[in-house]
Write a protein that holds these residues in place. Structure first.
Motif, PDB file in Angstrom:
ATOM      1  N   LEU A 219       0.950  -1.262  -0.143  1.00 45.17           N
ATOM      2  CA  LEU A 219      -0.033   0.115   0.038  1.00 45.17           C
ATOM      3  C   LEU A 219       0.820   1.096   0.001  1.00 45.17           C
ATOM      4  O   LEU A 219       1.712   1.364   0.744  1.00 45.17           O
ATOM      5  CB  LEU A 219      -0.825  -0.093   1.181  1.00 45.17           C
ATOM      6  CG  LEU A 219      -1.987   0.881   1.456  1.00 45.17           C
ATOM      7  CD1 LEU A 219      -2.825   0.959   0.206  1.00 45.17           C
ATOM      8  CD2 LEU A 219      -2.733   0.963   2.745  1.00 45.17           C
ATOM      9  N   THR A 220       0.608   2.223  -0.875  1.00 42.54           N
ATOM     10  CA  THR A 220       1.449   3.212  -1.226  1.00 42.54           C
ATOM     11  C   THR A 220       0.559   4.434  -1.079  1.00 42.54           C
ATOM     12  O   THR A 220      -0.509   4.310  -1.495  1.00 42.54           O
ATOM     13  CB  THR A 220       2.636   3.269  -2.349  1.00 42.54           C
ATOM     14  OG1 THR A 220       1.709   3.017  -3.506  1.00 42.54           O
ATOM     15  CG2 THR A 220       3.316   2.122  -2.127  1.00 42.54           C
ATOM     16  N   LEU A 221       1.278   5.699  -0.966  1.00 42.16           N
ATOM     17  CA  LEU A 221       0.240   6.980  -1.030  1.00 42.16           C
ATOM     18  C   LEU A 221       1.031   7.790  -1.880  1.00 42.16           C
ATOM     19  O   LEU A 221       2.150   8.171  -1.803  1.00 42.16           O
ATOM     20  CB  LEU A 221       0.525   7.583   0.661  1.00 42.16           C
ATOM     21  CG  LEU A 221      -0.223   8.752   0.910  1.00 42.16           C
ATOM     22  CD1 LEU A 221      -1.705   8.513   0.800  1.00 42.16           C
ATOM     23  CD2 LEU A 221      -0.147   9.478   1.998  1.00 42.16           C
ATOM     24  N   SER A 222       0.136   8.271  -2.901  1.00 44.03           N
ATOM     25  CA  SER A 222       0.793   8.786  -4.068  1.00 44.03           C
ATOM     26  C   SER A 222       0.763  10.534  -3.713  1.00 44.03           C
ATOM     27  O   SER A 222       0.454  10.799  -2.638  1.00 44.03           O
ATOM     28  CB  SER A 222      -0.220   8.669  -5.189  1.00 44.03           C
ATOM     29  OG  SER A 222      -1.662   9.016  -5.043  1.00 44.03           O
TER      30      SER A 222
ATOM     31  N   ASP B 149      -0.877  12.800  -4.779  1.00 38.67           N
ATOM     32  CA  ASP B 149      -2.483  13.353  -4.513  1.00 38.67           C
ATOM     33  C   ASP B 149      -3.047  12.874  -3.324  1.00 38.67           C
ATOM     34  O   ASP B 149      -4.273  12.911  -3.137  1.00 38.67           O
ATOM     35  CB  ASP B 149      -2.984  13.314  -5.833  1.00 38.67           C
ATOM     36  CG  ASP B 149      -3.249  11.989  -6.176  1.00 38.67           C
ATOM     37  OD1 ASP B 149      -2.619  10.933  -5.771  1.00 38.67           O
ATOM     38  OD2 ASP B 149      -3.759  11.738  -7.126  1.00 38.67           O
TER      39      ASP B 149
ATOM     40  N   ARG C   7      -3.611   9.652  -2.502  1.00 37.88           N
ATOM     41  CA  ARG C   7      -4.406   8.568  -2.790  1.00 37.88           C
ATOM     42  C   ARG C   7      -3.817   7.287  -2.800  1.00 37.88           C
ATOM     43  O   ARG C   7      -2.599   7.279  -2.862  1.00 37.88           O
ATOM     44  CB  ARG C   7      -5.076   8.580  -4.277  1.00 37.88           C
ATOM     45  CG  ARG C   7      -6.066   9.821  -4.484  1.00 37.88           C
ATOM     46  CD  ARG C   7      -6.388   9.713  -5.738  1.00 37.88           C
ATOM     47  NE  ARG C   7      -7.751  10.707  -6.231  1.00 37.88           N
ATOM     48  CZ  ARG C   7      -8.061  10.911  -7.476  1.00 37.88           C
ATOM     49  NH1 ARG C   7      -8.099  10.136  -8.650  1.00 37.88           N
ATOM     50  NH2 ARG C   7      -9.052  12.013  -7.481  1.00 37.88           N
ATOM     51  N   TYR C   8      -4.492   6.235  -2.196  1.00 38.97           N
ATOM     52  CA  TYR C   8      -3.989   5.043  -1.701  1.00 38.97           C
ATOM     53  C   TYR C   8      -3.647   4.164  -3.421  1.00 38.97           C
ATOM     54  O   TYR C   8      -4.556   4.350  -4.193  1.00 38.97           O
ATOM     55  CB  TYR C   8      -4.807   4.145  -0.890  1.00 38.97           C
ATOM     56  CG  TYR C   8      -4.608   4.718   0.576  1.00 38.97           C
ATOM     57  CD1 TYR C   8      -3.242   4.808   1.081  1.00 38.97           C
ATOM     58  CD2 TYR C   8      -5.632   5.047   1.385  1.00 38.97           C
ATOM     59  CE1 TYR C   8      -3.244   5.270   2.478  1.00 38.97           C
ATOM     60  CE2 TYR C   8      -5.560   5.325   2.598  1.00 38.97           C
ATOM     61  CZ  TYR C   8      -4.489   5.523   3.174  1.00 38.97           C
ATOM     62  OH  TYR C   8      -4.317   5.977   4.363  1.00 38.97           O
ATOM     63  N   ARG C   9      -2.515   3.558  -3.361  1.00 39.36           N
ATOM     64  CA  ARG C   9      -2.454   2.754  -4.514  1.00 39.36           C
ATOM     65  C   ARG C   9      -2.025   1.151  -4.193  1.00 39.36           C
ATOM     66  O   ARG C   9      -1.085   1.132  -3.308  1.00 39.36           O
ATOM     67  CB  ARG C   9      -1.210   3.190  -5.480  1.00 39.36           C
ATOM     68  CG  ARG C   9      -1.005   2.507  -6.733  1.00 39.36           C
ATOM     69  CD  ARG C   9      -0.366   3.193  -7.920  1.00 39.36           C
ATOM     70  NE  ARG C   9       1.135   2.620  -7.241  1.00 39.36           N
ATOM     71  CZ  ARG C   9       1.995   3.737  -6.923  1.00 39.36           C
ATOM     72  NH1 ARG C   9       1.650   5.004  -6.692  1.00 39.36           N
ATOM     73  NH2 ARG C   9       3.305   3.348  -6.479  1.00 39.36           N
ATOM     74  N   HIS C  10      -2.710   0.312  -4.608  1.00 33.11           N
ATOM     75  CA  HIS C  10      -2.248  -1.130  -4.163  1.00 33.11           C
ATOM     76  C   HIS C  10      -1.763  -1.665  -5.294  1.00 33.11           C
ATOM     77  O   HIS C  10      -2.295  -2.143  -6.531  1.00 33.11           O
ATOM     78  CB  HIS C  10      -3.557  -2.112  -3.925  1.00 33.11           C
ATOM     79  CG  HIS C  10      -4.402  -1.563  -2.723  1.00 33.11           C
ATOM     80  ND1 HIS C  10      -5.350  -0.390  -2.703  1.00 33.11           N
ATOM     81  CD2 HIS C  10      -4.670  -2.095  -1.622  1.00 33.11           C
ATOM     82  CE1 HIS C  10      -5.991  -0.100  -1.702  1.00 33.11           C
ATOM     83  NE2 HIS C  10      -5.361  -1.228  -0.772  1.00 33.11           N
ATOM     84  N   ASP C  11      -0.279  -2.133  -4.726  1.00 32.61           N
ATOM     85  CA  ASP C  11       0.523  -2.597  -6.088  1.00 32.61           C
ATOM     86  C   ASP C  11       0.613  -4.352  -5.670  1.00 32.61           C
ATOM     87  O   ASP C  11       1.237  -4.480  -4.686  1.00 32.61           O
ATOM     88  CB  ASP C  11       1.978  -2.121  -6.171  1.00 32.61           C
ATOM     89  CG  ASP C  11       1.901  -0.703  -6.475  1.00 32.61           C
ATOM     90  OD1 ASP C  11       0.854  -0.312  -7.475  1.00 32.61           O
ATOM     91  OD2 ASP C  11       2.413   0.131  -5.700  1.00 32.61           O
TER      92      ASP C  11
END
Length: 319
Positions: free
Chosen positions: A144-147, A149, A151-155
């Motif tokens: 889980l990363t925070l961009s 802007d 927003r959460y991104r799931h990689d």
């Protein structure tokens, strides 16, 4: 004198009582296929007209021997019973005992073994499981990363296999394994249900981190309603470091998204601290490198005062 004896042949037929069975089980999960079956054993009766009842209702909702929920939901949970009448005849049955159907919402749970704070080279295993259900699930793991802007991104982990096993093991942890992880569990082909787990922070430390997180006041235990400063100091004087925080309650945040928090350059200031500011803080570069985690706890002032006094050599005089 003659005695006349009358022999009466009476045939008494007992009223049968049905039995109810639920397959695959009485406790199932949302989306499962569930079948209710009513069995009536009575000599001489070959065909029954069935009636199904829920929660003691007098109104039947089905007239089949088997009633199937193709995709059960929580509203289908309840107590079920049945009875029957002979087709083309006069025989009837008692109503069966009630059998309870329980429908739960499956939840994926992520845990870490042996621990979440690691040194380079340590092994670590992410364990993903669905409580109360051990079969029929496939699992995937994500970071889980925070961009920029917020927003959460799931990689999806590049070496994450969508297998039936619920474990993802790293045999030798590296610095780039530091991060916030989640897992998903899904069932059916195509998937008829997907659940996402809680988050788990894993931290891997090296021997000499290139950046240090300086906390002012310089301690890890703080109390509410004060100002707290956190600054990333890079030994090579490079820029672009950001203070991040993770807590079980609020997840992944950066300083500017905290309540009463502001980011200036590589420094973070939290004004008027509260217990919600408790968490793990670290420095993160623009490329995603993470260094120097500090576990900060914010207590209510009365609790902090008790901790201070209880550790004082004069504590006995306060009792």
């Amino acid at each position: 004198k003659q005695h006349i004896i009358f022999i009466v042949n009476c045939c008494h037929t007992e009223t049968p009582k049905p039995t109810v069975t639920i397959k695959p089980a009485q406790h199932v999960f949302r989306g499962d296929t569930v079948t209710l079956r009513c069995d009536i054993n009575a000599e001489g009766v070959t065909s029954w007209q069935y009636s199904w009842y829920k929660d003691g209702s007098v109104n039947a909702f089905s007239d089949k021997q088997e009633h199937t929920f193709s995709s059960v939901t929580e509203s289908d949970a309840g107590k079920y019973s049945c009875d029957g009448g002979e087709r083309g005849g006069s025989r009837t049955s008692h109503r069966s005992d009630e059998v309870t159907l329980t429908v739960s919402v499956p939840r994926a749970v992520l845990s870490v073994s042996p621990q979440t704070w690691l040194t380079e080279g340590d092994p670590v295993t992410l364990i993903c499981e669905v409580k109360g259900s051990s079969t029929g699930w496939t699992f995937s793991w994500f970071t889980l990363t925070l961009s920029s802007d917020y927003r959460y991104r799931h990689d999806l982990l590049s070496d994450s296999s969508r297998g039936a096993g619920g474990n993802y093991t790293v045999t030798s942890a590296a610095l780039n394994h530091t991060g916030v992880y989640v897992c998903t569990a899904e069932r059916g082909k195509p998937a008829n249900y997907i659940t996402i787990s809680n988050t788990q922070l894993i931290w891997v430390t090296g021997v000499s981190p290139p950046v240090s997180l300086i906390v002012s006041p310089s301690r890890t235990q703080h109390f509410t309603s004060v100002s707290l400063s956190l600054s990333c100091e890079d030994q090579s004087n490079s820029t672009g470091w950001t203070v991040r925080r993770y807590s079980d309650r609020w997840g992944l945040k950066d300083c500017s998204s905290l309540r009463r928090g502001s980011q200036t350059g590589s420094s973070c200031t939290i004004r008027d601290t509260s217990t919600y500011d408790t968490g793990v803080y670290w420095c993160e570069s623009e490329s995603g490198e993470k260094h120097h985690p500090v576990n900060i706890t914010v207590h209510c002032e009365s609790v902090f005062l008790y901790l201070f006094i209880s550790q004082s050599p004069y504590f006995m005089f306060w009792i």
